[in-house]
Design an enzyme around this catalytic site. Sequence first.
Site, PDB file in Angstrom:
ATOM      1  N   ASP A  19       5.403  17.782  -7.744  1.00  0.00           N
ATOM      2  CA  ASP A  19       6.019  18.518  -8.845  1.00  0.00           C
ATOM      3  C   ASP A  19       4.963  19.129  -9.760  1.00  0.00           C
ATOM      4  O   ASP A  19       3.895  18.553  -9.960  1.00  0.00           O
ATOM      5  CB  ASP A  19       6.902  17.553  -9.649  1.00  0.00           C
ATOM      6  CG  ASP A  19       7.867  18.282 -10.559  1.00  0.00           C
ATOM      7  OD1 ASP A  19       8.085  19.503 -10.368  1.00  0.00           O
ATOM      8  OD2 ASP A  19       8.418  17.643 -11.477  1.00  0.00           O
ATOM      9  N   GLY A  20       5.293  20.299 -10.306  1.00  0.00           N
ATOM     10  CA  GLY A  20       4.445  20.906 -11.323  1.00  0.00           C
ATOM     11  C   GLY A  20       3.764  22.199 -10.914  1.00  0.00           C
ATOM     12  O   GLY A  20       2.972  22.753 -11.680  1.00  0.00           O
ATOM     13  N   ASN A  21       4.077  22.722  -9.737  1.00  0.00           N
ATOM     14  CA  ASN A  21       3.432  23.963  -9.290  1.00  0.00           C
ATOM     15  C   ASN A  21       3.731  25.133 -10.219  1.00  0.00           C
ATOM     16  O   ASN A  21       2.851  25.931 -10.556  1.00  0.00           O
ATOM     17  CB  ASN A  21       3.889  24.327  -7.876  1.00  0.00           C
ATOM     18  CG  ASN A  21       3.433  23.317  -6.845  1.00  0.00           C
ATOM     19  OD1 ASN A  21       2.582  22.475  -7.111  1.00  0.00           O
ATOM     20  ND2 ASN A  21       4.011  23.388  -5.667  1.00  0.00           N
ATOM     21  N   TRP A  24       1.941  24.781 -13.544  1.00  0.00           N
ATOM     22  CA  TRP A  24       0.509  25.033 -13.334  1.00  0.00           C
ATOM     23  C   TRP A  24       0.238  26.538 -13.323  1.00  0.00           C
ATOM     24  O   TRP A  24      -0.726  27.013 -13.926  1.00  0.00           O
ATOM     25  CB  TRP A  24       0.086  24.387 -12.014  1.00  0.00           C
ATOM     26  CG  TRP A  24      -1.375  24.403 -11.727  1.00  0.00           C
ATOM     27  CD1 TRP A  24      -2.291  23.441 -12.061  1.00  0.00           C
ATOM     28  CD2 TRP A  24      -2.114  25.413 -11.023  1.00  0.00           C
ATOM     29  NE1 TRP A  24      -3.549  23.786 -11.612  1.00  0.00           N
ATOM     30  CE2 TRP A  24      -3.464  24.997 -10.964  1.00  0.00           C
ATOM     31  CE3 TRP A  24      -1.767  26.629 -10.434  1.00  0.00           C
ATOM     32  CZ2 TRP A  24      -4.452  25.751 -10.346  1.00  0.00           C
ATOM     33  CZ3 TRP A  24      -2.756  27.378  -9.819  1.00  0.00           C
ATOM     34  CH2 TRP A  24      -4.077  26.939  -9.776  1.00  0.00           C
ATOM     35  N   HIS A  36       2.390  27.370  -6.010  1.00  0.00           N
ATOM     36  CA  HIS A  36       2.672  26.812  -4.683  1.00  0.00           C
ATOM     37  C   HIS A  36       1.503  27.055  -3.731  1.00  0.00           C
ATOM     38  O   HIS A  36       1.128  26.173  -2.956  1.00  0.00           O
ATOM     39  CB  HIS A  36       3.950  27.440  -4.113  1.00  0.00           C
ATOM     40  CG  HIS A  36       5.181  27.139  -4.919  1.00  0.00           C
ATOM     41  ND1 HIS A  36       5.559  25.860  -5.254  1.00  0.00           N
ATOM     42  CD2 HIS A  36       6.134  27.964  -5.440  1.00  0.00           C
ATOM     43  CE1 HIS A  36       6.683  25.899  -5.952  1.00  0.00           C
ATOM     44  NE2 HIS A  36       7.051  27.174  -6.083  1.00  0.00           N
ATOM     45  N   THR A  65      17.514  20.489  -0.814  1.00  0.00           N
ATOM     46  CA  THR A  65      18.698  21.337  -0.634  1.00  0.00           C
ATOM     47  C   THR A  65      19.005  22.105  -1.912  1.00  0.00           C
ATOM     48  O   THR A  65      19.568  23.206  -1.866  1.00  0.00           O
ATOM     49  CB  THR A  65      19.913  20.483  -0.235  1.00  0.00           C
ATOM     50  OG1 THR A  65      20.094  19.432  -1.199  1.00  0.00           O
ATOM     51  CG2 THR A  65      19.721  19.866   1.140  1.00  0.00           C
ATOM     52  N   GLU A  66      18.635  21.538  -3.065  1.00  0.00           N
ATOM     53  CA  GLU A  66      18.882  22.210  -4.350  1.00  0.00           C
ATOM     54  C   GLU A  66      17.917  23.361  -4.595  1.00  0.00           C
ATOM     55  O   GLU A  66      18.190  24.254  -5.403  1.00  0.00           O
ATOM     56  CB  GLU A  66      18.787  21.193  -5.498  1.00  0.00           C
ATOM     57  CG  GLU A  66      19.917  20.174  -5.559  1.00  0.00           C
ATOM     58  CD  GLU A  66      19.709  19.011  -4.586  1.00  0.00           C
ATOM     59  OE1 GLU A  66      18.601  18.906  -3.993  1.00  0.00           O
ATOM     60  OE2 GLU A  66      20.653  18.211  -4.423  1.00  0.00           O
ATOM     61  N   ASN A  67      16.775  23.357  -3.913  1.00  0.00           N
ATOM     62  CA  ASN A  67      15.777  24.415  -4.142  1.00  0.00           C
ATOM     63  C   ASN A  67      16.247  25.789  -3.693  1.00  0.00           C
ATOM     64  O   ASN A  67      15.671  26.811  -4.100  1.00  0.00           O
ATOM     65  CB  ASN A  67      14.462  24.076  -3.433  1.00  0.00           C
ATOM     66  CG  ASN A  67      13.687  22.962  -4.105  1.00  0.00           C
ATOM     67  OD1 ASN A  67      12.898  22.267  -3.464  1.00  0.00           O
ATOM     68  ND2 ASN A  67      13.904  22.751  -5.396  1.00  0.00           N
ATOM     69  N   ARG A 193      11.903  10.811 -12.703  1.00  0.00           N
ATOM     70  CA  ARG A 193      13.154  10.706 -11.955  1.00  0.00           C
ATOM     71  C   ARG A 193      12.850  10.880 -10.478  1.00  0.00           C
ATOM     72  O   ARG A 193      11.785  11.377 -10.111  1.00  0.00           O
ATOM     73  CB  ARG A 193      14.186  11.740 -12.426  1.00  0.00           C
ATOM     74  CG  ARG A 193      13.702  13.181 -12.394  1.00  0.00           C
ATOM     75  CD  ARG A 193      14.770  14.139 -12.885  1.00  0.00           C
ATOM     76  NE  ARG A 193      14.284  15.515 -12.919  1.00  0.00           N
ATOM     77  CZ  ARG A 193      13.677  16.071 -13.962  1.00  0.00           C
ATOM     78  NH1 ARG A 193      13.483  15.375 -15.068  1.00  0.00           N
ATOM     79  NH2 ARG A 193      13.260  17.323 -13.913  1.00  0.00           N
TER      80      ARG A 193
END
Length: 245
Positions: A19-21, A24, A36, A65-67, A193
């Site tokens: 997480d965090g791309n 950044w 990414h 799947t949410e992406n 989370r």
Amino acid sequence: MKEKINSTNIPQHVAVIMDGNGRWAKQRGAARLFGHKNAIKAVRETVEGCAEIGVGRLTLYAFSTENWNRPKIEVDGLMNLLVSTIKKEIPTLMKNNIRLQPLGDISHLPKEAQENLQYGIEQTGKNEGMVLSLALNYSGRWEIGESVKQLVKDLEEKKLAYDDVNNAFIGDYISKHTVPDVELMIRTSGEHRISNFLLWQMAYAELYFTDKLWPDFRKNDLFEAVIDFQNRERRYGKISEQLTN
């Protein structure tokens, strides 16, 4: 940091939420896809670091799947990045004796991504070292739902007996079709989370959160997480005295 690791207590399944791309990239005034692209080094170092210390399986949460709900330009860019990266990283996987395994419903990925993924699976299929699981178009609830459907099907076809089904059996059943229980879960970027990731397998996982954004994550950060894991007491419902005895 690597020298401080106890080689007799290595987590055999490490899972990572990368997480965090986007943040950044934003800090650098760039588009999210720039983050990414610059995260590939973090992936390479984490894979190599896990292989070096003897981790049995590494699962990376690459695309949920949410992406798919993200802006189309970002999703398209991620898919193109996936296609180009897999072939480039095959030599690294071969050098480290790593076997590639997908996790998730890859049938919904673009055709070229599916083909490159299949190529990686075939090329690394005989490797006997660490297993690298890429969670693509994956969610924990989807995985449990698919396992339940297969379980019901097997019961209807008399492949299983109703009395065989209990918590331990279900855990083994899910692992047989996907991945085994997680011992250490790492999430970068300061979020706390698990985001629908390996819900069944993380029942007793040690959770490690770091503020470092994923593109900046390196081997020493991985080793620090493993050392933190080794300093914890894993009781599984028991008390300390029982473990000592």
